[in-house]
Write an enzyme that holds these catalytic residues in place. Structure first.
Site, PDB file in Angstrom:
ATOM      1  N   TRP A  95      49.165  34.236  41.699  1.00  0.00           N
ATOM      2  CA  TRP A  95      48.829  34.739  40.357  1.00  0.00           C
ATOM      3  C   TRP A  95      50.042  34.717  39.446  1.00  0.00           C
ATOM      4  O   TRP A  95      49.954  34.340  38.274  1.00  0.00           O
ATOM      5  CB  TRP A  95      48.237  36.150  40.457  1.00  0.00           C
TER       6      TRP A  95
ATOM      7  N   ASP B  74      45.454  42.196  42.658  1.00  0.00           N
ATOM      8  CA  ASP B  74      44.692  41.479  43.676  1.00  0.00           C
ATOM      9  C   ASP B  74      44.842  42.204  45.010  1.00  0.00           C
ATOM     10  O   ASP B  74      44.704  41.604  46.072  1.00  0.00           O
ATOM     11  CB  ASP B  74      45.188  40.029  43.781  1.00  0.00           C
TER      12      ASP B  74
ATOM     13  N   LYS C 183      40.729  43.326  41.711  1.00  0.00           N
ATOM     14  CA  LYS C 183      39.757  42.923  42.722  1.00  0.00           C
ATOM     15  C   LYS C 183      39.014  44.148  43.227  1.00  0.00           C
ATOM     16  O   LYS C 183      39.614  45.178  43.521  1.00  0.00           O
ATOM     17  CB  LYS C 183      40.463  42.226  43.888  1.00  0.00           C
TER      18      LYS C 183
END
Length: 225
Positions: free
Chosen positions: A77, A134, A174
């Site tokens: 990312w 994440d 997430k």
């Protein structure tokens, strides 16, 4: 290892010491177009394309200058942000060691450590335009427990984002089991102008992984206690 099947699909022979489960995982990796694309384009993981696809849909990276990456390992990312916004300052944190990324400051520590939030913002040097997470808890094999552990991380990331984001900022995280729970969604809607769930194409179809995207932070960033 052998090559066969429709379209030249790579099949993996079961080797001594390798379980059937690990053989299936390896075969899936070898045949995953996102894995192949990541290798070709220099990304550390296929997860990079989840952020790329979310950005294409929501414009997450447009104009960002200060970014916090929670659960940065292995760094895909952060690589995406660096490529799309090379002048942005990025700080990241993860329990796992992460190889250096040019222009990214990485801390190997637990985000749940009481010292972590202040450290991240101190080193970022400004209120972030984007907080991205994440993070997922290590699984123990019990779905309900795993979901609760991960939701605890999402809640901590949400609290952090609502304390530090610059006005108009974005939070993406997430989540699992179809999205964030109703209480968390309500909290996000109190603090952001728009809250949506998305499952980018790069998320495997069989995965329960989703992302919550909150944009247009309403508040004013305040120092952490």
């Amino acid at each position: 290892m052998s090559r066969g099947g429709s379209g030249g699909r790579t099949r993996v022979k079961t080797a001594r010491g390798r379980t059937a489960q690990s053989t299936r995982w390896l075969e899936r990796q070898l045949n995953d177009p996102y894995v192949k694309r990541a290798q070709a384009e220099g990304y550390r993981s296929r997860a990079a394309y989840k952020l790329i696809e979310l950005d294409e849909r929501f414009g997450l990276l447009r104009g960002v200058r200060h970014v916090v990456d929670l659960g940065i390992a292995p760094g895909g990312w952060a690589q995406v942000v660096r490529r799309k916004q090379p002048k942005a300052k990025i700080v990241g944190i993860d329990l796992l060691p992460v190889d250096p990324i040019d222009g990214v400051e990485i801390f190997e520590m637990d985000f749940m450590d009481v010292a972590a939030p202040d450290l991240l913002i101190e080193r970022l040097g400004a209120a972030p335009d984007l907080v991205m997470s994440d993070m997922a808890a290590n699984t123990v094999g019990h779905p309900q427990t795993d979901a609760l552990r991960t939701m605890g991380l999402v809640e901590a990331a949400t609290e952090f984002a609502c304390q530090v984001l610059a006005p108009g900022g974005t939070f993406v995280a997430k989540v699992f089991a179809g999205g964030a729970d109703s209480a968390l969604v309500a909290e996000l809607k109190r603090n952001f102008k728009a809250v949506k769930h998305a499952k980018p194409p790069a998320s495997r179809k069989g995965s329960s992984e989703w992302y919550v995207v909150a944009q247009g932070f309403k508040g004013v960033a305040t120092p952490l206690a």
